[in-house]
Structures are given as structure tokens and as C-alpha cells.
Motif scaffolding. Structure first.
Motif, PDB file in Angstrom:
ATOM      1  N   VAL A 120       4.285  -8.939 -19.025  1.00  0.00           N
ATOM      2  CA  VAL A 120       3.721  -7.903 -18.154  1.00  0.00           C
ATOM      3  C   VAL A 120       2.360  -8.385 -17.663  1.00  0.00           C
ATOM      4  CG1 VAL A 120       2.924  -5.516 -17.997  1.00  0.00           C
ATOM      5  CG2 VAL A 120       4.950  -6.069 -19.365  1.00  0.00           C
ATOM      6  N   HIS A 121       2.157  -8.300 -16.343  1.00  0.00           N
ATOM      7  CA  HIS A 121       0.946  -8.839 -15.718  1.00  0.00           C
ATOM      8  C   HIS A 121       0.284  -7.782 -14.845  1.00  0.00           C
ATOM      9  CE1 HIS A 121       2.577 -12.846 -16.755  1.00  0.00           C
ATOM     10  NE2 HIS A 121       3.737 -12.300 -16.420  1.00  0.00           N
ATOM     11  N   PRO A 122      -0.983  -7.420 -15.120  1.00  0.00           N
ATOM     12  CA  PRO A 122      -1.705  -6.518 -14.199  1.00  0.00           C
ATOM     13  C   PRO A 122      -2.035  -7.257 -12.909  1.00  0.00           C
ATOM     14  CG  PRO A 122      -3.154  -7.287 -15.949  1.00  0.00           C
ATOM     15  CD  PRO A 122      -1.789  -7.793 -16.288  1.00  0.00           C
ATOM     16  N   TYR A 123      -1.939  -6.565 -11.774  1.00  0.00           N
ATOM     17  CA  TYR A 123      -2.252  -7.208 -10.504  1.00  0.00           C
ATOM     18  C   TYR A 123      -3.417  -6.530  -9.779  1.00  0.00           C
ATOM     19  CZ  TYR A 123       0.537  -3.428  -8.366  1.00  0.00           C
ATOM     20  OH  TYR A 123       1.031  -2.206  -7.981  1.00  0.00           O
ATOM     21  N   TRP A 124      -4.001  -5.486 -10.388  1.00  0.00           N
ATOM     22  CA  TRP A 124      -5.114  -4.763  -9.747  1.00  0.00           C
ATOM     23  C   TRP A 124      -5.890  -4.030 -10.824  1.00  0.00           C
ATOM     24  CZ3 TRP A 124      -6.108   0.621  -9.335  1.00  0.00           C
ATOM     25  CH2 TRP A 124      -7.061   1.002  -8.390  1.00  0.00           C
ATOM     26  N   ALA A 125      -7.195  -3.944 -10.666  1.00  0.00           N
ATOM     27  CA  ALA A 125      -8.031  -3.183 -11.600  1.00  0.00           C
ATOM     28  C   ALA A 125      -9.306  -2.766 -10.881  1.00  0.00           C
ATOM     29  CB  ALA A 125      -8.369  -4.018 -12.835  1.00  0.00           C
ATOM     30  N   CYS A 183       8.094  -3.397 -10.967  1.00  0.00           N
ATOM     31  CA  CYS A 183       6.698  -3.181 -10.574  1.00  0.00           C
ATOM     32  C   CYS A 183       6.426  -1.707 -10.317  1.00  0.00           C
ATOM     33  CB  CYS A 183       6.407  -3.996  -9.308  1.00  0.00           C
ATOM     34  SG  CYS A 183       4.693  -3.928  -8.757  1.00  0.00           S
ATOM     35  N   ARG A 184       5.166  -1.284 -10.588  1.00  0.00           N
ATOM     36  CA  ARG A 184       4.683   0.054 -10.231  1.00  0.00           C
ATOM     37  C   ARG A 184       3.448  -0.060  -9.356  1.00  0.00           C
ATOM     38  NH1 ARG A 184       3.341   3.778 -15.067  1.00  0.00           N
ATOM     39  NH2 ARG A 184       3.423   5.433 -13.492  1.00  0.00           N
ATOM     40  N   ASP A 185       3.206   0.969  -8.548  1.00  0.00           N
ATOM     41  CA  ASP A 185       2.032   0.979  -7.675  1.00  0.00           C
ATOM     42  C   ASP A 185       0.746   1.063  -8.478  1.00  0.00           C
ATOM     43  OD1 ASP A 185       1.020   3.989  -7.660  1.00  0.00           O
ATOM     44  OD2 ASP A 185       3.191   4.032  -7.631  1.00  0.00           O
ATOM     45  N   ARG A 186      -0.367   0.942  -7.801  1.00  0.00           N
ATOM     46  CA  ARG A 186      -1.655   0.798  -8.475  1.00  0.00           C
ATOM     47  C   ARG A 186      -2.056   2.021  -9.299  1.00  0.00           C
ATOM     48  NH1 ARG A 186      -1.588  -1.830  -3.753  1.00  0.00           N
ATOM     49  NH2 ARG A 186      -2.590  -3.886  -3.537  1.00  0.00           N
ATOM     50  N   LEU A 187      -1.755   3.218  -8.836  1.00  0.00           N
ATOM     51  CA  LEU A 187      -2.181   4.414  -9.548  1.00  0.00           C
ATOM     52  C   LEU A 187      -1.066   5.056 -10.369  1.00  0.00           C
ATOM     53  CD1 LEU A 187      -4.487   4.042  -7.393  1.00  0.00           C
ATOM     54  CD2 LEU A 187      -4.828   6.494  -7.582  1.00  0.00           C
ATOM     55  N   GLY A 188       0.145   4.538 -10.271  1.00  0.00           N
ATOM     56  CA  GLY A 188       1.234   5.082 -11.070  1.00  0.00           C
ATOM     57  C   GLY A 188       1.881   6.310 -10.464  1.00  0.00           C
ATOM     58  N   ARG A 225       0.866  -1.182   0.000  1.00  0.00           N
ATOM     59  CA  ARG A 225       0.000   0.000   0.000  1.00  0.00           C
ATOM     60  C   ARG A 225       0.901   1.230   0.000  1.00  0.00           C
ATOM     61  NH1 ARG A 225      -4.931   0.853   4.408  1.00  0.00           N
ATOM     62  NH2 ARG A 225      -5.837   2.750   3.503  1.00  0.00           N
ATOM     63  N   GLY A 226       0.672   2.116  -0.945  1.00  0.00           N
ATOM     64  CA  GLY A 226       1.504   3.299  -1.050  1.00  0.00           C
ATOM     65  C   GLY A 226       1.825   3.611  -2.493  1.00  0.00           C
ATOM     66  N   SER A 227       2.870   4.394  -2.684  1.00  0.00           N
ATOM     67  CA  SER A 227       3.317   4.814  -4.007  1.00  0.00           C
ATOM     68  C   SER A 227       4.746   4.313  -4.192  1.00  0.00           C
ATOM     69  CB  SER A 227       3.250   6.340  -4.114  1.00  0.00           C
ATOM     70  OG  SER A 227       3.762   6.787  -5.342  1.00  0.00           O
ATOM     71  N   PHE A 228       5.005   3.541  -5.255  1.00  0.00           N
ATOM     72  CA  PHE A 228       6.318   2.914  -5.363  1.00  0.00           C
ATOM     73  C   PHE A 228       6.595   2.439  -6.792  1.00  0.00           C
ATOM     74  CE2 PHE A 228       3.113  -0.180  -4.067  1.00  0.00           C
ATOM     75  CZ  PHE A 228       3.219  -1.146  -5.052  1.00  0.00           C
ATOM     76  N   ALA A 229       7.867   2.286  -7.081  1.00  0.00           N
ATOM     77  CA  ALA A 229       8.352   1.560  -8.257  1.00  0.00           C
ATOM     78  C   ALA A 229       9.595   0.825  -7.799  1.00  0.00           C
ATOM     79  CB  ALA A 229       8.679   2.502  -9.413  1.00  0.00           C
ATOM     80  N   TYR A 230       9.713  -0.465  -8.154  1.00  0.00           N
ATOM     81  CA  TYR A 230      10.887  -1.209  -7.706  1.00  0.00           C
ATOM     82  C   TYR A 230      11.363  -2.185  -8.775  1.00  0.00           C
ATOM     83  CZ  TYR A 230       7.859  -5.249  -6.368  1.00  0.00           C
ATOM     84  OH  TYR A 230       6.977  -6.306  -6.352  1.00  0.00           O
ATOM     85  N   SER A 285       1.049  -2.843 -12.547  1.00  0.00           N
ATOM     86  CA  SER A 285       1.586  -3.900 -13.408  1.00  0.00           C
ATOM     87  C   SER A 285       2.900  -4.420 -12.844  1.00  0.00           C
ATOM     88  CB  SER A 285       1.815  -3.394 -14.830  1.00  0.00           C
ATOM     89  OG  SER A 285       0.597  -3.066 -15.459  1.00  0.00           O
ATOM     90  N   LEU A 286       3.110  -5.726 -13.055  1.00  0.00           N
ATOM     91  CA  LEU A 286       4.355  -6.396 -12.697  1.00  0.00           C
ATOM     92  C   LEU A 286       4.985  -6.932 -13.966  1.00  0.00           C
ATOM     93  CD1 LEU A 286       6.248  -7.631 -10.461  1.00  0.00           C
ATOM     94  CD2 LEU A 286       4.830  -9.696 -10.650  1.00  0.00           C
ATOM     95  N   LEU A 287       6.227  -6.538 -14.226  1.00  0.00           N
ATOM     96  CA  LEU A 287       6.980  -7.030 -15.385  1.00  0.00           C
ATOM     97  C   LEU A 287       7.949  -8.102 -14.908  1.00  0.00           C
ATOM     98  CD1 LEU A 287       8.640  -4.968 -18.202  1.00  0.00           C
ATOM     99  CD2 LEU A 287      10.024  -6.603 -16.905  1.00  0.00           C
TER     100      LEU A 287
END
Length: 594
Positions: free
Chosen positions: A221-226, A141-146, A123-128, A210-212
Motif C-alpha cells: 500500500v502506497h500513499p500518493y498524497w498528503a 485506489c481511493r481518492d485523496r479524502l476518502g 481530481r474528484g471522488s472515486f474508488a477503482y 492510497s494505492l494498493l
């Protein structure tokens, strides 16, 4: 606010000095205020790089590396976790020992233990970027809202990633080339590119949520939330209370992970709520007064009322117009795309002034997109006007080279992207036509405008050494708000009515009753004169990159016209000229030509 980049290759040795130097050069391309902390980790297949302003509060060094069950794992990331304590409890229960309460160690342990399932727990804002030594793969990976960006590409079989595109172009053999979609976007004069647009040829932005996975088998590339559309179960009072609860919790979570922060107080309802909630939490925790900042002449009455009501240490900063124009010209290069000119310039100026006294700042960004902050106009008898397209298209047709305009298919480009985006909107069976239309408009705001606003915060903040956070973009609030009927979000025909009613016991009535604030200084005559002078200089420069794109007669006509908007356009002339100045600066920065 960190910068990350790296490379991965399964078929050539990545452990050489040459690979290390390539990665180091990419790291030097990351925008980061000086002085800077540098970190690099290298293995046979992967190199990870991290850059971070040395002025920020001490954190665990990156890349962070850990051995576990005979394999080596490594992580670089940027962002903030708002559920770090919960994650650490889960890891402890799973028997994974941690040496600290640092979020970097927490995220690395989570990635080791949960792998591809990790993003759903965050939960939060991130890219890793996480090197999974046990499975020989790289996870990005990027967080849900980018809220944090991550770009990727290939060069001769080597996979590259970076939080900024300019870092990728520091890799040998990779030069920026304007894509066909990018050219169309520039010619449309639209400051907010549609999702999925690749401005540079071959450079991909990993979509939000999305998770790459990069492995010897290639990239997937796989979406993990929508977002999911379903009936809203609550009545109006319950809904207003729930929105307030979720929003307040999101603000408090940001405070829990930051020992000292401040808030930008624009005078908007969203920023007023975020500031008030943060200031109240500060008081309850016995902390010193919250630091707040604003630009003078921007919603001053509401700003002062909130600052006074919650006893914040407030500073209203005067922005000289020449400084605003300088920020405007520079911001296109920082954002890596010609942008929203004046409003972005004001934010950039504010960031530069605050960066020496604070490192983490809360904003109200996203409140309007998520909670119904704007009403798309209706025609006579309640009929809906056509969904938005760029109102600048007729003007772009006048300004740019006719042959280039027609051959590139600018108008079809915008229409096709809009149509594809709307086709992905999750509809709800049994919903009224009016609510369906408003849901589609919310979908556009969520997927088109909101990512641009978050990218603006991320990149302008990074360039000035600030971490701008947007608590109203918490995904639990977004999930709940998505299914609230538009009739509730805008009860009585007023934008953000739910937030107005939900904060009845918190915000002064005059603040809650205010209309949506206009953009600052939109028609300021001196600002227009200064921007006109910048554009006039470009016309006298035969080497200006914009010259082959634009019709010189059209540009000179634009300079000579009086009034607030060019003929045939509702867009203020100063905005148009500023966009063209930014476009030229952007093309110079990336050595682009057409």
C-alpha cells in the motif's frame, strides 16, 4: 452510485465457473436499489464485478475491458471525475485514442497509460480496481479524502476487495467476526470510529489517498498524497478571495460533469454557499432553476432566504417522527457501523424522498472541517482544555458489562488511537503554540470527523439510489485551506469567518451572519418516546444480540430516567438509546455475538 467488488489469485485458476459464481455472489451482496445493472469480467487470475442502479443516467457498461499492445486491461470504479476534459486532452496529446467522452473510458485509458502514477492526475471522488494485464497486477485506489470506500482481505491466498464489507462476507468461508478493536469501539459509545479501526477481524479499509498493488509478490500500500504544513503567504483579503475562487471552481466542476442535479439546503453556511454557487452557474448557463430540498424546522429562515434569492425550485419536506425513527434503526446496518443516529436519520429520510426525482445531489459536507467551522473550547486565561476524547466513556462504563469493559481496555484504546493520530500531524516550525494547537485540532477534524461524514454520504446515498457529492472537499481547496492560520479562519472569534467574508457579494447578510446551526430535533420528546419503546422491546427479547453486552439494570434505569441526559453524561438520552437500538440492529444484520 455504483458498487464494485472482485477477487484475484495468481496461484490458482480464476477462470473457472466456481470463481465466477463466487464473484457473482459477492456482487449480490452489494447494496443497490432495484432494478440493477449487473456486470462481470473474468480472466485467469482476476474477476471484477460491478453493480449499478438501472435508474441512473446511461453510462458505459462496467467492467470496461480494452486490449492494448498485446495485453488485456479491465476496470471497475465508482465515483465522479471533475477533471475529465483535461484528462482526455492529455490522453489525446499522448496518442491514446478514445471513442467517447465517458469518464469510465477516460479512467481506463489513464490507468493503461500512466499506471501507478494515475491517482496523482485525478481530481474528484472515486474508488477503482484496475487489472493491469501488461504487468500482471491488480491496482486498487481511493481518492485523496476518502469520498468512496474500498475494503480488502484474504481468504486462503485469494485477494478480495469490495466497496462494501457485506459483499466480502458473501465469499465462501468468510464470516464476519467482531475484532477486539471493534468491540472496544462499540463499548465506548462513540459514533465516529478513529481512522484505522477495523471493526471486523481481518477486513481492512484502504486509507484515503492510497494505492494498493497486488501482484505475485503480495500486497503493498502506497500513499500518493498528503497535507504539507508551510507558511501561508497571503493577507486576509487575498485569502478570502482565494477561498471563494477555489470553492466556486469546485462547485462548477461538479456541474460540468452532471447534466441534471440538485442541492440539499440545510441552512448551514456551507450548504448555502454550495447551493448559491450552483444556482448562479445554472442561471449563467441558461439552465432551468436548480432543484433544492430541506427538512422542515431545520434552519428554515436561512433556507428560505437562499432559495428565494437564487430562485431555486425548493421543497421543504416534513419528516414524521416515526419515519425518522425507522430510518435511524436502519441506517446503522447501511453504514456498517452504529452511527450518529438522529442527524444521519434525517439525511437518510431526505435521500429516500428525493431519490425518485434526482440522482446527483450537492451537499455542503466538509466545509466546517476544512474552513474552521467549530471552535474547540478554551479554559480560563486562554488555556486550552484537553483535546477531545469520547464524552460517552463514563456512560459506557455504566451501561456495559463491567468485566467486559475492563478486560477489553476501552479507555486505553481511545487514548492510544488519539495519540498516534496526533503524532502524524505535520507541524510548522516557528508557529505559535496557539496556532499549533488549532492545527492539531484541524488535523483531528480532517482525519477523524470528515472521513465519517463522507462515508455517511456515500453509503446512505447508495442505499437510496443517490450520488451525494461534496464539492468543498476538492483537494486543491483543502491544500490551500490547511495552511491558512486559524486566526484568519475564525477572525473575530467566529467560525467560518473567511467563508462569510468571501461570500459577501453572493449570500444575503442574514445568512452570512447566522450562528452554527444546532442538530435537528435533538431533544424532541416524541422522538425520545419512540426510541425508548424500541429499546424496551429489546429488553424483552432474550435473543437480542445486545443483551450479553449490556447490564440489564443499567438499561432499565436508562429507560426510567427523566430529563434530557442520563446521570453523569451530557449526551441527550435519546441519542444514547438510539445508539443502543442501532447497535442491536447492526449485530443482527451481521450475525454477531460476543
Amino acid at each position: 452510485m455504483s458498487g464494485i467488488c472482485g477477487s484475484c489469485d495468481f496461484f490458482r485458476d480464476g477462470g473457472t465457473l466456481a470463481r465466477r459464481e463466487e464473484a457473482h455472489q459477492m456482487g449480490e451482496g452489494l447494496t443497490c436499489p432495484q432494478p440493477v445493472e449487473r456486470g462481470l469480467w473474468q480472466s485467469r487470475h482476476c474477476v471484477l464485478v460491478h453493480r449499478r442502479p438501472a435508474c441512473l443516467a446511461p453510462q458505459a457498461r462496467q467492467p470496461m475491458v480494452r486490449g492494448w499492445e498485446g495485453a488485456e486491461y479491465a476496470l471497475v470504479w465508482d465515483g465522479a471525475l471533475t477533471n475529465g476534459p483535461e484528462l482526455r486532452r492529455e490522453l489525446a496529446e499522448a496518442g491514446f485514442p478514445l471513442d467517447s467522452h465517458d469518464d469510465t473510458e477516460t479512467l481506463l485509458a489513464a490507468c493503461i497509460l500512466w499506471g501507478v502514477e494515475t491517482p496523482r492526475r485525478l481530481r474528484g471522488s472515486f474508488a477503482y480496481a484496475f487489472w493491469d494485464g501488461g504487468s500482471r497486477r491488480l491496482l486498487c485506489c481511493r481518492d485523496r479524502l476518502g469520498g468512496r470506500s474500498l475494503f480488502w482481505t484474504w481468504v486462503d491466498g485469494t485477494f478480495l476487495f469490495a466497496s462494501q464489507q457485506r459483499a466480502l462476507f458473501c465469499f465462501p468461508g468468510l464470516a464476519p467476526r467482531l475484532s477486539q478493536d471493534g468491540l472496544r469501539q462499540l463499548l465506548s459509545l462513540a459514533p465516529v470510529p478513529p481512522p484505522g479501526i477495523e471493526m471486523f477481524e481481518g477486513i481492512h479499509l484502504l486509507p484515503p489517498a492510497s494505492l494498493l498493488i497486488f501482484s505475485p509478490d503480495g500486497v503493498s500500500v502506497h500513499p500518493y498524497w498528503a497535507l504539507e504544513s508551510r507558511p501561508h503567504p497571503d493577507d486576509y483579503p487575498t485569502t478570502a478571495a482565494r477561498v471563494r475562487q477555489l470553492a466556486d471552481e469546485a462547485v462548477r466542476r461538479e456541474l460540468a460533469g452532471s447534466p441534471a442535479l440538485g442541492s440539499f439546503l440545510s441552512g448551514s453556511l456551507s450548504s448555502s454557499f454550495v447551493t448559491a454557487a450552483a444556482a448562479l452557474a445554472y442561471t449563467e448557463d441558461g439552465r432551468p432553476p436548480l432543484d433544492t430540498w430541506s427538512l422542515q424546522r431545520n434552519g428554515e429562515s436561512s433556507v428560505r432566504q437562499v432559495a428565494d434569492a437564487f430562485h431555486t425550485r425548493h421543497r421543504a419536506l416534513e419528516c414524521p417522527l416515526p419515519s425518522l425513527v425507522n430510518c435511524m434503526e436502519e441506517e446503522g446496518e447501511i453504514l456498517e457501523f452504529p452511527a450518529m443516529a438522529l442527524s444521519d436519520a434525517g439525511l437518510f429520510f431526505l435521500c429516500l424522498q428525493v431519490s425518485g426525482t434526482c440522482h446527483t445531489v450537492l451537499t455542503g459536507t466538509g466545509g466546517g472541517c476544512i474552513l474552521g467551522g467549530s471552535l474547540w473550547p478554551e479554559g480560563e486565561g486562554g488555556t486550552f482544555l484537553p483535546l477531545p476524547r469520547s464524552t460517552a466513556l463514563p456512560l459506557g462504563r455504566q451501561i456495559f458489562d463491567p468485566g467486559l469493559w475492563h478486560s477489553s481496555g476501552v479507555e486505553e484504546h481511545g487514548r492510544d488511537h488519539l495519540s498516534r493520530l496526533l503524532d502524524r500531524c505535520p507541524t510548522l516550525d516557528g508557529e505559535s503554540p496557539r496556532e499549533t494547537q488549532r492545527r492539531r485540532e484541524s488535523w483531528l477534524a480532517f482525519n477523524w470527523l470528515l472521513p465519517a461524514l463522507l462515508a455517511r454520504n456515500e453509503r446512505l446515498g447508495r442505499a437510496s439510489g443517490l450520488d451525494l457529492r461534496s464539492p468543498l472537499c476538492d483537494h486543491l481547496l483543502v491544500e490551500y485551506a490547511w495552511n491558512i492560520p486559524w486566526s484568519m479562519k475564525t477572525a473575530n472569534g467566529r467560525p467560518l469567518q473567511l467563508l462569510r467574508d468571501g461570500t459577501e457579494d453572493l449570500l444575503p447578510q442574514a445568512v452570512r451572519d447566522q450562528a452554527v446551526l444546532p442538530r435537528i430535533l435533538a431533544a424532541e420528546s416524541l422522538y425520545g418516546q419512540l426510541v425508548r419503546a424500541r429499546l424496551a422491546r429489546l429488553l424483552d427479547d432474550t435473543n437480542a444480540p445486545i443483551r450479553p453486552l449490556a447490564e440489564e439494570r443499567a438499561l432499565r434505569r436508562l429507560l426510567m430516567e427523566d430529563g434530557g441526559a442520563p446521570v453523569g453524561s451530557s449526551i441527550p438520552k435519546a441519542h444514547v438509546m438510539a445508539y443502543l437500538v442501532q447497535l442491536n440492529r447492526w449485530m443482527e444484520a451481521f450475525h454477531l455475538s460476543v
